[in-house]
Motif scaffolding. Structure first.
Motif, PDB file in Angstrom:
ATOM      1  N   ALA A   1      29.767  23.903  -6.543  1.00 33.37           N
ATOM      2  CA  ALA A   1      29.327  22.508  -6.660  1.00 33.37           C
ATOM      3  C   ALA A   1      30.040  21.821  -7.822  1.00 33.37           C
ATOM      4  CB  ALA A   1      27.813  22.441  -6.841  1.00 33.37           C
ATOM      5  N   GLY A   2      30.215  22.532  -8.920  1.00 35.53           N
ATOM      6  CA  GLY A   2      30.962  21.972 -10.042  1.00 35.53           C
ATOM      7  C   GLY A   2      32.393  21.662  -9.664  1.00 35.53           C
ATOM      8  N   VAL A   3      33.016  22.563  -8.914  1.00 32.17           N
ATOM      9  CA  VAL A   3      34.384  22.331  -8.450  1.00 32.17           C
ATOM     10  C   VAL A   3      34.428  21.137  -7.501  1.00 32.17           C
ATOM     11  CG1 VAL A   3      36.239  23.321  -7.028  1.00 32.17           C
ATOM     12  CG2 VAL A   3      35.129  24.718  -8.769  1.00 32.17           C
ATOM     13  N   ARG A   4      33.458  21.050  -6.593  1.00 33.72           N
ATOM     14  CA  ARG A   4      33.451  19.931  -5.635  1.00 33.72           C
ATOM     15  C   ARG A   4      33.208  18.593  -6.313  1.00 33.72           C
ATOM     16  NH1 ARG A   4      30.623  21.189   0.021  1.00 33.72           N
ATOM     17  NH2 ARG A   4      31.731  19.286   0.573  1.00 33.72           N
ATOM     18  N   GLU A   5      32.391  18.578  -7.361  1.00 38.95           N
ATOM     19  CA  GLU A   5      32.190  17.331  -8.099  1.00 38.95           C
ATOM     20  C   GLU A   5      33.496  16.891  -8.752  1.00 38.95           C
ATOM     21  OE1 GLU A   5      28.944  17.693 -10.869  1.00 38.95           O
ATOM     22  OE2 GLU A   5      27.444  17.335  -9.303  1.00 38.95           O
ATOM     23  N   ARG A   6      34.255  17.842  -9.283  1.00 38.11           N
ATOM     24  CA  ARG A   6      35.549  17.508  -9.888  1.00 38.11           C
ATOM     25  C   ARG A   6      36.553  17.078  -8.824  1.00 38.11           C
ATOM     26  NH1 ARG A   6      36.629  19.458 -15.410  1.00 38.11           N
ATOM     27  NH2 ARG A   6      38.608  18.539 -14.838  1.00 38.11           N
ATOM     28  N   LEU A   7      36.505  17.714  -7.663  1.00 37.07           N
ATOM     29  CA  LEU A   7      37.432  17.349  -6.586  1.00 37.07           C
ATOM     30  C   LEU A   7      37.183  15.938  -6.066  1.00 37.07           C
ATOM     31  CD1 LEU A   7      37.605  20.645  -4.489  1.00 37.07           C
ATOM     32  CD2 LEU A   7      39.420  19.639  -5.877  1.00 37.07           C
TER      33      LEU A   7
ATOM     34  N   GLY B   1      38.176  15.676   1.473  1.00 41.66           N
ATOM     35  CA  GLY B   1      36.909  16.035   2.113  1.00 41.66           C
ATOM     36  C   GLY B   1      36.751  17.532   2.302  1.00 41.66           C
ATOM     37  N   PHE B   2      36.429  17.922   3.511  1.00 39.22           N
ATOM     38  CA  PHE B   2      36.105  19.314   3.805  1.00 39.22           C
ATOM     39  C   PHE B   2      37.301  20.268   3.685  1.00 39.22           C
ATOM     40  CE2 PHE B   2      34.257  22.721   6.499  1.00 39.22           C
ATOM     41  CZ  PHE B   2      33.140  22.946   5.715  1.00 39.22           C
ATOM     42  N   PRO B   3      38.537  19.849   4.071  1.00 37.21           N
ATOM     43  CA  PRO B   3      39.662  20.791   3.926  1.00 37.21           C
ATOM     44  C   PRO B   3      39.879  21.265   2.489  1.00 37.21           C
ATOM     45  CG  PRO B   3      40.287  19.003   5.375  1.00 37.21           C
ATOM     46  CD  PRO B   3      38.942  18.650   4.810  1.00 37.21           C
TER      47      PRO B   3
ATOM     48  N   LEU C   1      39.566  25.121   0.874  1.00 35.27           N
ATOM     49  CA  LEU C   1      40.604  25.733   0.040  1.00 35.27           C
ATOM     50  C   LEU C   1      40.023  26.181  -1.303  1.00 35.27           C
ATOM     51  CD1 LEU C   1      43.648  23.391   0.712  1.00 35.27           C
ATOM     52  CD2 LEU C   1      43.457  25.801   1.308  1.00 35.27           C
ATOM     53  N   ALA C   2      39.210  25.340  -1.898  1.00 35.06           N
ATOM     54  CA  ALA C   2      38.586  25.697  -3.174  1.00 35.06           C
ATOM     55  C   ALA C   2      37.663  26.901  -3.019  1.00 35.06           C
ATOM     56  CB  ALA C   2      37.808  24.504  -3.729  1.00 35.06           C
TER      57      ALA C   2
END
Length: 193
Positions: free
Chosen positions: A153-159, A170-172, A176-177
């Motif tokens: 979730a931390g990585v997705r917030e940064r992304l 988005g989802f791709p 990858l992450a």
């Protein structure tokens, strides 16, 4: 005994992470990991369910199913126990934290069918854990879910704030992450205790 339980806990969280190494519980991992706050709420609910389900399913297995030679009912009885626990968690969250309840949405009742929760209950039996080990393993599996989903979730917030090529937005990029995070956790499998 304490050392064995501590090693079981560390191994389960890092080297045998339920999401990133065993690939169990990927649906809520990908679905509820857009914000750290909802990821923490979901993982705490999953940790509670995994811990209590580990204790109750172990008792059901060894005090009901085995004495009556009904081991074939293991999956059905375990899912029934998990469903009751999830209903309890859902009612408590709805009363205590309506915001979190609404944020988790459909993923909260889906804990019932979360393969990580059923997986930990079945692995407790197949690994031959005693009651204490089963509870520690269930709690550790929940913590492994928490570590994975909160990191992701931390990585997705940064992304979300990053400049990402249009084809990967988005989802791709999330997939990858997640793959890179899983590869990082595979490095812990070299630990030997």
């Amino acid at each position: 005994m304490i050392t064995e339980l501590l090693l079981l806990c560390i191994t389960t969280i890092l080297a045998d992470n339920f999401v990133l190494c065993k690939f169990l519980g990927c649906c809520p991992f990908l679905g509820v990991s857009k914000q750290v706050q909802t990821a923490v709420g979901m993982s705490l609910a999953v940790t509670f369910v995994m811990t209590v389900a580990s204790a109750i399913t172990w008792l059901v297995q060894y005090f009901v199913l085995v004495p009556f030679a009904m081991e074939y009912m293991q999956t059905v009885s375990f899912i029934l126990v998990i469903a009751v626990l999830v209903q309890f968690v859902e009612m408590v969250l709805q009363k205590m934290s309506p915001g979190l309840y609404n944020a988790l949405g459909i993923y909260l009742p889906l804990i019932t069918t979360n393969c990580a929760v059923l997986g930990v209950a079945i692995l407790n039996i197949t690994e031959g854990f005693d009651f204490i080990q089963a509870v520690v393993y269930g709690f550790s599996a929940g913590l492994s879910f928490l570590v994975a989903i909160v990191l992701f979730a931390g990585v997705r917030e940064r992304l979300a704030a990053a400049d990402i090529p249009k084809a990967l937005q988005g989802f791709p990029i999330a997939l990858l992450a997640a793959g890179i995070l899983a590869m990082a956790f595979l490095g812990f499998q070299g630990l030997s205790f």
